[in-house]
Design an enzyme around this catalytic site. Structure first.
Site, PDB file in Angstrom:
ATOM      1  N   GLU A   1     -50.017  60.157 -21.693  1.00 56.09           N
ATOM      2  CA  GLU A   1     -51.262  59.832 -21.956  1.00 56.09           C
ATOM      3  C   GLU A   1     -52.309  59.689 -21.035  1.00 56.09           C
ATOM      4  OE1 GLU A   1     -53.147  55.242 -22.123  1.00 56.09           O
ATOM      5  OE2 GLU A   1     -51.291  55.173 -22.725  1.00 56.09           O
TER       6      GLU A   1
ATOM      7  N   ARG B   1     -60.719  57.785 -17.841  1.00 56.68           N
ATOM      8  CA  ARG B   1     -61.326  57.213 -16.523  1.00 56.68           C
ATOM      9  C   ARG B   1     -62.073  58.104 -15.818  1.00 56.68           C
ATOM     10  NH1 ARG B   1     -56.120  53.357 -14.564  1.00 56.68           N
ATOM     11  NH2 ARG B   1     -55.325  53.033 -16.511  1.00 56.68           N
TER      12      ARG B   1
ATOM     13  N   THR C   1     -57.338  54.550 -22.459  1.00 52.96           N
ATOM     14  CA  THR C   1     -58.821  54.125 -21.870  1.00 52.96           C
ATOM     15  C   THR C   1     -59.827  54.291 -22.571  1.00 52.96           C
ATOM     16  OG1 THR C   1     -57.727  54.109 -19.699  1.00 52.96           O
ATOM     17  CG2 THR C   1     -59.655  52.956 -19.937  1.00 52.96           C
TER      18      THR C   1
ATOM     19  N   LYS D   1     -50.633  47.992 -28.323  1.00 48.54           N
ATOM     20  CA  LYS D   1     -50.378  48.049 -26.828  1.00 48.54           C
ATOM     21  C   LYS D   1     -50.479  46.590 -26.031  1.00 48.54           C
ATOM     22  CE  LYS D   1     -52.442  49.855 -22.521  1.00 48.54           C
ATOM     23  NZ  LYS D   1     -53.424  50.927 -21.876  1.00 48.54           N
TER      24      LYS D   1
END
Length: 209
Positions: A41, A45, A69, A129
């Site tokens: 993953e 960011r 994210t 998640k």
């Protein structure tokens, strides 16, 4: 989404990657693949995230690469366009979930409370998640939440504070499909191209499953 669940349930380990240089993406993916980890993953960011995903999708096609994210509908679209196989968020945002659904993009929203879990389920998110896993109460907290939601068929990917020493206790929970973790691919290791150390950590993590 069922296909994604099946794949992650077989892999069980999702290294979470913060990458600052897209040139490092393909060697990193190969280091993971060479050590029997076929999933990663890459978090949105950094400015390099989309290009890193695109390069891996082209050059390491067997790698199941996700985008993490994802905080806005625009990032969801960028991730899908780059070639990500799935998206992940740290929290639950209905707008982001709906944007992913409209694109047919498998998406895993983040939850840490009963309210968030319930809201995510109401939008069809059976794969969620649990984040930040350890700080939000750990294994005990997740088991308590599942007492109320197990019958829904929800599946969970805990992420946050997970490492080789505790991943086994998370994976013992039947509803946990896989665990995410950032300790395998620390940014400093990626930046200095320490592929052997990343491979060692990958093998260590897989032995703990």
């Amino acid at each position: 989404m069922n296909t994604l669940l099946e794949k992650l349930s077989a892999i069980r380990l999702v290294p979470v990657v913060v990458i600052n240089d897209a040139e490092k993406a393909v060697p990193l993916a190969r280091a993971l693949m060479d050590n029997d980890c076929g999933c990663m993953e890459i978090t949105f960011r950094t400015a390099a995230a989309a290009e890193a995903i695109a390069r891996i999708s082209r050059e390491v096609p067997d790698m199941l690469v996700g985008a993490g994210t994802l905080l806005t509908p625009e990032q969801v679209e960028q991730a899908r366009h780059a070639g990500a196989s799935f998206g992940v968020a740290p929290g639950f945002d209905p707008l982001v979930v709906k944007a992913a659904s409209a694109l047919g993009f498998p998406f895993v929203p983040g939850v840490s409370t009963a309210s968030e879990m319930s809201q995510a389920l109401s939008l069809g998110c059976l794969f969620q998640k649990f984040f930040p896993a350890e700080a939000a109460g750990g294994v005990k907290m997740l088991k308590s939440l599942l007492g109320a939601f197990r019958h829904t068929g929800v599946r969970i990917m805990p992420t946050g504070g997970i490492h080789a020493g505790n991943i086994g206790s998370w994976l013992e929970i039947p509803e946990v499909a896989a665990c995410g973790g950032s300790w395998i691919c620390e940014p400093s290791l990626i930046q200095s191209s320490e592929w052997e150390e990343i491979g060692r950590r990958t093998r260590e993590a897989l032995r703990a499953l």
